[in-house]
Write a protein that holds these residues in place. Structure first.
Motif, PDB file in Angstrom:
ATOM      1  N   TRP A   1     -88.097 -47.611 -16.943  1.00 55.47           N
ATOM      2  CA  TRP A   1     -88.918 -47.862 -17.831  1.00 55.47           C
ATOM      3  C   TRP A   1     -87.901 -47.142 -18.877  1.00 55.47           C
ATOM      4  CZ3 TRP A   1     -92.645 -50.384 -18.696  1.00 55.47           C
ATOM      5  CH2 TRP A   1     -93.674 -50.467 -19.997  1.00 55.47           C
ATOM      6  N   GLN A   2     -87.772 -45.991 -18.984  1.00 53.07           N
ATOM      7  CA  GLN A   2     -86.808 -45.277 -19.629  1.00 53.07           C
ATOM      8  C   GLN A   2     -85.992 -46.268 -20.261  1.00 53.07           C
ATOM      9  OE1 GLN A   2     -87.829 -42.373 -21.784  1.00 53.07           O
ATOM     10  NE2 GLN A   2     -89.017 -41.587 -21.080  1.00 53.07           N
ATOM     11  N   GLU A   3     -84.761 -46.554 -19.151  1.00 56.13           N
ATOM     12  CA  GLU A   3     -84.272 -47.745 -19.846  1.00 56.13           C
ATOM     13  C   GLU A   3     -84.374 -48.639 -20.824  1.00 56.13           C
ATOM     14  OE1 GLU A   3     -81.810 -48.080 -15.750  1.00 56.13           O
ATOM     15  OE2 GLU A   3     -80.634 -45.995 -15.638  1.00 56.13           O
ATOM     16  N   THR A   4     -85.785 -49.175 -20.503  1.00 56.99           N
ATOM     17  CA  THR A   4     -85.729 -50.636 -20.963  1.00 56.99           C
ATOM     18  C   THR A   4     -87.180 -50.567 -21.939  1.00 56.99           C
ATOM     19  OG1 THR A   4     -87.330 -51.112 -18.971  1.00 56.99           O
ATOM     20  CG2 THR A   4     -84.740 -51.550 -19.050  1.00 56.99           C
ATOM     21  N   MET A   5     -87.860 -49.441 -21.866  1.00 54.93           N
ATOM     22  CA  MET A   5     -88.701 -50.024 -22.400  1.00 54.93           C
ATOM     23  C   MET A   5     -89.149 -48.874 -23.637  1.00 54.93           C
ATOM     24  SD  MET A   5     -89.805 -52.942 -21.889  1.00 54.93           S
ATOM     25  CE  MET A   5     -91.628 -52.594 -22.752  1.00 54.93           C
ATOM     26  N   GLN A   6     -89.567 -48.632 -25.006  1.00 56.25           N
ATOM     27  CA  GLN A   6     -90.073 -47.827 -25.662  1.00 56.25           C
ATOM     28  C   GLN A   6     -91.454 -46.732 -25.055  1.00 56.25           C
ATOM     29  OE1 GLN A   6     -87.987 -46.212 -28.094  1.00 56.25           O
ATOM     30  NE2 GLN A   6     -86.575 -47.765 -26.633  1.00 56.25           N
ATOM     31  N   THR A   7     -92.394 -47.484 -24.812  1.00 60.10           N
ATOM     32  CA  THR A   7     -93.563 -46.947 -25.254  1.00 60.10           C
ATOM     33  C   THR A   7     -93.553 -45.643 -23.858  1.00 60.10           C
ATOM     34  OG1 THR A   7     -94.903 -49.363 -25.297  1.00 60.10           O
ATOM     35  CG2 THR A   7     -96.232 -47.208 -24.166  1.00 60.10           C
ATOM     36  N   PRO A   8     -94.233 -44.331 -24.160  1.00 57.74           N
ATOM     37  CA  PRO A   8     -94.176 -43.815 -23.476  1.00 57.74           C
ATOM     38  C   PRO A   8     -94.547 -43.332 -22.648  1.00 57.74           C
ATOM     39  CG  PRO A   8     -95.311 -43.192 -25.946  1.00 57.74           C
ATOM     40  CD  PRO A   8     -94.809 -43.811 -24.936  1.00 57.74           C
ATOM     41  N   CYS A   9     -94.070 -43.258 -21.525  1.00 57.46           N
ATOM     42  CA  CYS A   9     -95.072 -43.379 -19.810  1.00 57.46           C
ATOM     43  C   CYS A   9     -95.066 -41.876 -19.450  1.00 57.46           C
ATOM     44  CB  CYS A   9     -94.106 -43.804 -18.879  1.00 57.46           C
ATOM     45  SG  CYS A   9     -91.928 -42.768 -18.100  1.00 57.46           S
ATOM     46  N   VAL A  10     -95.696 -41.457 -18.017  1.00 60.96           N
ATOM     47  CA  VAL A  10     -96.990 -40.375 -18.289  1.00 60.96           C
ATOM     48  C   VAL A  10     -96.695 -40.949 -16.352  1.00 60.96           C
ATOM     49  CG1 VAL A  10     -99.025 -39.788 -17.665  1.00 60.96           C
ATOM     50  CG2 VAL A  10     -98.463 -40.897 -20.032  1.00 60.96           C
ATOM     51  N   ALA A  11     -96.493 -39.368 -15.583  1.00 60.72           N
ATOM     52  CA  ALA A  11     -96.442 -39.699 -14.227  1.00 60.72           C
ATOM     53  C   ALA A  11     -98.071 -39.139 -14.034  1.00 60.72           C
ATOM     54  CB  ALA A  11     -94.712 -39.030 -13.631  1.00 60.72           C
ATOM     55  N   ILE A  12     -98.240 -39.624 -12.435  1.00 60.53           N
ATOM     56  CA  ILE A  12     -99.211 -38.723 -12.668  1.00 60.53           C
ATOM     57  C   ILE A  12     -99.630 -38.831 -11.051  1.00 60.53           C
ATOM     58  CG2 ILE A  12    -101.013 -40.905 -12.635  1.00 60.53           C
ATOM     59  CD1 ILE A  12    -103.096 -39.909 -13.806  1.00 60.53           C
TER      60      ILE A  12
ATOM     61  N   VAL B   1     -89.748 -34.866 -14.375  1.00 59.17           N
ATOM     62  CA  VAL B   1     -88.910 -35.440 -14.965  1.00 59.17           C
ATOM     63  C   VAL B   1     -87.467 -35.621 -15.582  1.00 59.17           C
ATOM     64  CG1 VAL B   1     -88.167 -33.065 -17.028  1.00 59.17           C
ATOM     65  CG2 VAL B   1     -90.453 -32.545 -15.251  1.00 59.17           C
ATOM     66  N   GLU B   2     -86.750 -34.771 -14.320  1.00 58.91           N
ATOM     67  CA  GLU B   2     -85.523 -35.246 -14.593  1.00 58.91           C
ATOM     68  C   GLU B   2     -85.111 -36.997 -14.586  1.00 58.91           C
ATOM     69  OE1 GLU B   2     -83.633 -33.647 -10.911  1.00 58.91           O
ATOM     70  OE2 GLU B   2     -83.856 -31.591 -11.766  1.00 58.91           O
ATOM     71  N   ALA B   3     -86.179 -37.732 -13.987  1.00 54.19           N
ATOM     72  CA  ALA B   3     -86.734 -39.512 -13.714  1.00 54.19           C
ATOM     73  C   ALA B   3     -86.951 -40.141 -15.453  1.00 54.19           C
ATOM     74  CB  ALA B   3     -87.722 -39.614 -13.058  1.00 54.19           C
ATOM     75  N   GLY B   4     -87.384 -39.146 -16.351  1.00 52.43           N
ATOM     76  CA  GLY B   4     -88.056 -39.596 -17.337  1.00 52.43           C
ATOM     77  C   GLY B   4     -89.324 -39.434 -17.890  1.00 52.43           C
ATOM     78  N   ALA B   5     -90.146 -39.008 -17.154  1.00 53.21           N
ATOM     79  CA  ALA B   5     -91.590 -38.984 -17.545  1.00 53.21           C
ATOM     80  C   ALA B   5     -91.095 -38.205 -18.998  1.00 53.21           C
ATOM     81  CB  ALA B   5     -92.429 -38.619 -16.669  1.00 53.21           C
ATOM     82  N   ASP B   6     -92.362 -38.238 -19.954  1.00 53.69           N
ATOM     83  CA  ASP B   6     -92.148 -38.137 -21.055  1.00 53.69           C
ATOM     84  C   ASP B   6     -93.793 -37.030 -21.208  1.00 53.69           C
ATOM     85  OD1 ASP B   6     -90.933 -40.218 -22.846  1.00 53.69           O
ATOM     86  OD2 ASP B   6     -92.191 -42.041 -22.050  1.00 53.69           O
ATOM     87  N   PHE B   7     -94.500 -37.312 -20.450  1.00 59.04           N
ATOM     88  CA  PHE B   7     -95.850 -36.938 -20.093  1.00 59.04           C
ATOM     89  C   PHE B   7     -96.087 -36.226 -18.418  1.00 59.04           C
ATOM     90  CE2 PHE B   7     -96.538 -39.126 -23.783  1.00 59.04           C
ATOM     91  CZ  PHE B   7     -96.675 -37.663 -25.007  1.00 59.04           C
ATOM     92  N   LEU B   8     -96.602 -35.013 -18.095  1.00 55.60           N
ATOM     93  CA  LEU B   8     -96.790 -35.056 -16.700  1.00 55.60           C
ATOM     94  C   LEU B   8     -98.073 -34.736 -17.035  1.00 55.60           C
ATOM     95  CD1 LEU B   8     -94.257 -32.453 -15.089  1.00 55.60           C
ATOM     96  CD2 LEU B   8     -94.322 -34.621 -14.925  1.00 55.60           C
ATOM     97  N   ALA B   9     -99.082 -35.487 -15.743  1.00 54.91           N
ATOM     98  CA  ALA B   9    -100.532 -35.664 -16.199  1.00 54.91           C
ATOM     99  C   ALA B   9    -100.843 -34.790 -14.846  1.00 54.91           C
ATOM    100  CB  ALA B   9    -101.872 -36.894 -15.700  1.00 54.91           C
ATOM    101  N   VAL B  10    -101.485 -33.467 -14.845  1.00 54.03           N
ATOM    102  CA  VAL B  10    -101.572 -32.986 -13.834  1.00 54.03           C
ATOM    103  C   VAL B  10    -103.747 -31.705 -13.992  1.00 54.03           C
ATOM    104  CG1 VAL B  10    -100.866 -30.206 -12.844  1.00 54.03           C
ATOM    105  CG2 VAL B  10     -99.556 -31.922 -14.422  1.00 54.03           C
ATOM    106  N   SER B  11    -103.906 -31.872 -12.572  1.00 56.98           N
ATOM    107  CA  SER B  11    -105.274 -31.554 -12.410  1.00 56.98           C
ATOM    108  C   SER B  11    -105.489 -30.322 -11.390  1.00 56.98           C
ATOM    109  CB  SER B  11    -106.144 -32.677 -12.326  1.00 56.98           C
ATOM    110  OG  SER B  11    -107.336 -32.369 -11.896  1.00 56.98           O
TER     111      SER B  11
END
Length: 211
Positions: A155-166, A178-188
């Protein structure tokens, strides 16, 4: 939600909040631990009045802390309560309806599970972020899909829209995302159930994200 130079924390509320004011005190403690970009109010099987009470309780704190307040599932309620945004799943209101209700200036994020196809559709439609997951087992919700960190890299290589990992993210397992390129970490639960408390959890996440 613009793409950040570094990964940021996206908090999701506990699955149950009995006393809104008591949770606000817990949230205040968490926010002293470090940078938090967003708070998603995610409450199931409760009345609209209860959701509204929670939103109104945390709203002043979120505004003062510059934390975007996002409501899960309900664009109608998010718009009425003046939330900064809404998060919709694949079985919730369609993106186009959520955007119509929320307007062009507020956040609309979309769950895309483990599918780049769904994410590309959401991105091309104008979603402010796409969410991939679940990356790890989670007791917070019944996750029907499992995503691998590779989806974040692509996703980071091909798209500009931020991505959230959850999905099941904790201080101990978040580094590969984080290393893979998540822009945000969703955590509960990774914050609210942290043994040393939410302040220590956010501080621990901040150390990982900074490294």
């Amino acid at each position: 939600m613009p793409r950040s130079a570094s990964c940021r924390l996206y908090l999701i509320t506990p699955v149950r909040i009995e006393v809104p004011e008591a949770f606000t005190a817990i949230l205040a403690e968490a926010l002293t631990g470090g940078d938090v970009a967003d708070l998603q109010v995610r409450l199931k099987d409760v009345s609209d009045d209860h959701i509204a009470a929670v939103v109104r309780a945390v709203q002043p704190l979120c505004e003062a802390s510059e934390v975007a307040l996002i409501l899960n599932d309900r664009p109608d309620l998010a718009a009425r309560l003046g939330c900064d945004g809404v998060h919709v799943g694949q079985s919730d209101a369609p993106y186009a309806e959520a955007r119509r209700i929320m307007g062009k200036d507020r956040i609309v994020g979309v769950t895309c599970h483990d599918s780049r196809h769904l994410a590309m559709e959401a991105s091309e439609a104008g979603a402010d972020y796409v969410a991939f997951g679940a990356f790890f087992p989670t007791a917070t919700k019944d996750a029907s899909t499992h995503a691998e960190p590779e989806i974040l890299e692509i996703w980071q290589e091909t798209m500009q829209t931020p991505c959230v990992a959850i999905g099941g993210i904790t201080v101990d397992n978040c580094a590969p995302l984080v290393e893979a390129g998540a822009d945000f970490l969703a955590v509960s639960a990774g914050v609210w159930a942290y043994p040393e408390g939410p302040h220590a959890a956010v501080a621990a996440f901040a150390r990982v994200l900074a490294s």
